[in-house]
Design a protein around this motif. Structure first.
Motif, PDB file in Angstrom:
ATOM      1  N   THR A 100      45.753  32.716  48.582  1.00 28.68           N
ATOM      2  CA  THR A 100      44.605  33.561  48.220  1.00 28.68           C
ATOM      3  C   THR A 100      43.775  33.916  49.445  1.00 28.68           C
ATOM      4  O   THR A 100      43.433  35.090  49.659  1.00 28.68           O
ATOM      5  N   THR A 101      43.448  32.932  50.257  1.00 29.34           N
ATOM      6  CA  THR A 101      42.629  33.197  51.443  1.00 29.34           C
ATOM      7  C   THR A 101      43.395  34.014  52.477  1.00 29.34           C
ATOM      8  O   THR A 101      42.829  34.932  53.098  1.00 29.34           O
ATOM      9  N   THR A 102      44.676  33.710  52.674  1.00 31.17           N
ATOM     10  CA  THR A 102      45.462  34.458  53.660  1.00 31.17           C
ATOM     11  C   THR A 102      45.683  35.895  53.210  1.00 31.17           C
ATOM     12  O   THR A 102      45.556  36.837  54.005  1.00 31.17           O
ATOM     13  N   GLY A 103      46.031  36.077  51.942  1.00 34.25           N
ATOM     14  CA  GLY A 103      46.210  37.426  51.429  1.00 34.25           C
ATOM     15  C   GLY A 103      44.934  38.238  51.500  1.00 34.25           C
ATOM     16  O   GLY A 103      44.949  39.428  51.853  1.00 34.25           O
ATOM     17  N   TYR A 104      43.812  37.601  51.196  1.00 37.18           N
ATOM     18  CA  TYR A 104      42.521  38.291  51.300  1.00 37.18           C
ATOM     19  C   TYR A 104      42.216  38.643  52.752  1.00 37.18           C
ATOM     20  O   TYR A 104      41.695  39.727  53.038  1.00 37.18           O
ATOM     21  N   GLY A 105      42.526  37.749  53.678  1.00 36.46           N
ATOM     22  CA  GLY A 105      42.287  38.033  55.085  1.00 36.46           C
ATOM     23  C   GLY A 105      43.097  39.214  55.587  1.00 36.46           C
ATOM     24  O   GLY A 105      42.585  40.057  56.333  1.00 36.46           O
ATOM     25  N   PHE A 106      44.350  39.305  55.175  1.00 36.67           N
ATOM     26  CA  PHE A 106      45.183  40.446  55.561  1.00 36.67           C
ATOM     27  C   PHE A 106      44.627  41.752  54.994  1.00 36.67           C
ATOM     28  O   PHE A 106      44.693  42.803  55.641  1.00 36.67           O
ATOM     29  N   PHE A 162      53.959  34.477  47.852  1.00 38.60           N
ATOM     30  CA  PHE A 162      52.662  34.426  47.186  1.00 38.60           C
ATOM     31  C   PHE A 162      51.558  35.014  48.076  1.00 38.60           C
ATOM     32  O   PHE A 162      50.612  35.614  47.567  1.00 38.60           O
ATOM     33  N   THR A 163      51.680  34.838  49.384  1.00 38.35           N
ATOM     34  CA  THR A 163      50.711  35.466  50.289  1.00 38.35           C
ATOM     35  C   THR A 163      50.804  36.973  50.195  1.00 38.35           C
ATOM     36  O   THR A 163      49.775  37.672  50.138  1.00 38.35           O
ATOM     37  N   TYR A 164      52.011  37.490  50.180  1.00 39.11           N
ATOM     38  CA  TYR A 164      52.202  38.941  50.068  1.00 39.11           C
ATOM     39  C   TYR A 164      51.713  39.445  48.717  1.00 39.11           C
ATOM     40  O   TYR A 164      51.136  40.537  48.614  1.00 39.11           O
ATOM     41  N   LEU A 165      51.923  38.659  47.668  1.00 41.02           N
ATOM     42  CA  LEU A 165      51.440  39.036  46.335  1.00 41.02           C
ATOM     43  C   LEU A 165      49.918  39.117  46.320  1.00 41.02           C
ATOM     44  O   LEU A 165      49.335  40.094  45.819  1.00 41.02           O
ATOM     45  N   MET A 166      49.240  38.102  46.872  1.00 40.54           N
ATOM     46  CA  MET A 166      47.787  38.102  46.897  1.00 40.54           C
ATOM     47  C   MET A 166      47.241  39.184  47.831  1.00 40.54           C
ATOM     48  O   MET A 166      46.135  39.698  47.607  1.00 40.54           O
ATOM     49  N   TYR A 167      47.989  39.529  48.852  1.00 41.53           N
ATOM     50  CA  TYR A 167      47.575  40.637  49.725  1.00 41.53           C
ATOM     51  C   TYR A 167      47.481  41.938  48.937  1.00 41.53           C
ATOM     52  O   TYR A 167      46.519  42.710  49.088  1.00 41.53           O
ATOM     53  N   HIS A 168      48.452  42.183  48.067  1.00 46.48           N
ATOM     54  CA  HIS A 168      48.422  43.407  47.264  1.00 46.48           C
ATOM     55  C   HIS A 168      47.285  43.372  46.242  1.00 46.48           C
ATOM     56  O   HIS A 168      46.643  44.393  45.977  1.00 46.48           O
ATOM     57  N   PHE A 169      47.018  42.211  45.657  1.00 44.21           N
ATOM     58  CA  PHE A 169      45.895  42.099  44.737  1.00 44.21           C
ATOM     59  C   PHE A 169      44.581  42.357  45.463  1.00 44.21           C
ATOM     60  O   PHE A 169      43.714  43.084  44.968  1.00 44.21           O
ATOM     61  N   ALA A 170      44.418  41.747  46.635  1.00 43.50           N
ATOM     62  CA  ALA A 170      43.175  41.905  47.390  1.00 43.50           C
ATOM     63  C   ALA A 170      43.014  43.317  47.924  1.00 43.50           C
ATOM     64  O   ALA A 170      41.886  43.799  48.095  1.00 43.50           O
ATOM     65  N   SER A 171      44.119  44.013  48.194  1.00 43.36           N
ATOM     66  CA  SER A 171      44.038  45.381  48.715  1.00 43.36           C
ATOM     67  C   SER A 171      43.457  46.349  47.697  1.00 43.36           C
ATOM     68  O   SER A 171      42.946  47.417  48.072  1.00 43.36           O
TER      69      SER A 171
END
Length: 282
Positions: A100-106, A162-171
């Protein structure tokens, strides 16, 4: 109302797909109520070399002896079940927080080589896990963590999928919300906790469900990282059960599915809303 041929075909394909998906579960449930002799007669051909299997879903004699033995006379089962919990729960918490934090950071910050790092995550996501298992084992061995649950935990929380998944959610989060929070004097951490995180609950729930299925049923990682049988999870017991204990496989499998089913039922609304949340609009 007249049903079109196209709709009938689609419904037929849907029922066929549902049956194919549910048939293994039906086999596990029905066979868990069969006695040892009936199981041996049904699957004895797999061990004698004939390869013949007498597959039937209705038990000839309904019995609960396998459940009684697993729940009341088999302390090893509870020990291995606890090992599953000790491996899965910390890994689940770690991968949810980190992804969650890594995906949000990206998605939130623009830093040097950001797109290159995303492509590297994508490449790591596409690689078979068995390829990275050997380097992970070498790394954990040099860190002195081979043979411990820490080796499984540290290699399990870094999941590029999961990082890539959360990146798309955060985007998909509207940038105006975060900018408004900054104008109100909120720090980046406060904005993340109070604004971004509530909107990422669906994605986090999806990560939790998917990761629980993966870690709860893992076989290769504990087999490679753990040498002490007392630390083995339940999945390795299922892989080791022989002909004399074939009937236990169905009971243990069904019981081991219960935590996953409970988590899914509890998070299904968040999971569905998370999929829908990927379409958040400003």
């Amino acid at each position: 109302m007249k049903v079109k041929k196209k709709d009938c075909f689609l419904m037929g394909m849907l029922f066929l797909a549902a049956f194919v998906c549910l048939f293994p579960l039906l086999v596990v449930v029905s066979h868990s109520f069969m006695g040892a002799e009936e199981i041996d007669q049904a699957y004895g051909g797999l061990f004698t070399g004939t390869g013949k299997v007498d597959l039937h879903l209705i038990p000839a004699f309904f019995t609960l002896s396998q459940y009684r033995e697993a729940l009341f006379t088999s302390p090893e089962f509870y020990h291995l079940f606890l090992n599953n919990v000790l491996i899965s729960i910390p890994t689940l918490a770690g991968v949810t927080v980190l992804s969650t934090t890594t995906g949000y950071g990206f998605a939130r910050f623009d830093f040097p080589f950001r797109r290159l790092w995303l492509y590297l995550y994508l490449l790591a996501m596409l690689l078979p896990y068995q390829i990275s298992l050997v380097p992970q084992f070498i790394l954990m061995s040099r860190m002195g963590l081979s043979g411990t649950r820490w080796g499984i935990f540290l290699t399990g929380i870094f999941n590029p999928l999961f990082t890539y998944l959360m990146y798309h959610f955060a985007s998909e989060l509207p940038k105006e919300m975060m900018e408004a929070a900054a104008l109100d004097g909120a720090s980046e951490f406060t904005a993340f906790c109070r604004i971004a995180l509530p909107n990422l609950r669906g994605g986090a729930a999806a990560v939790m469900v998917l990761d629980l299925v993966e870690t709860w049923n893992m076989v290769e990682q504990p087999m490679v990282f753990l040498q002490d049988r007392r630390k083995y999870p339940l999945t390795l017991l299922l892989a080791e059960l022989g002909r004399a204990e074939t009937q236990k496989v169905f009971v243990y499998t069904l019981i081991s599915l219960l935590p996953i089913m409970i988590v899914y039922v509890g998070l299904r609304n968040y999971l569905i809303s998370g999929i829908e949340a990927s379409c958040i609009r400003e």
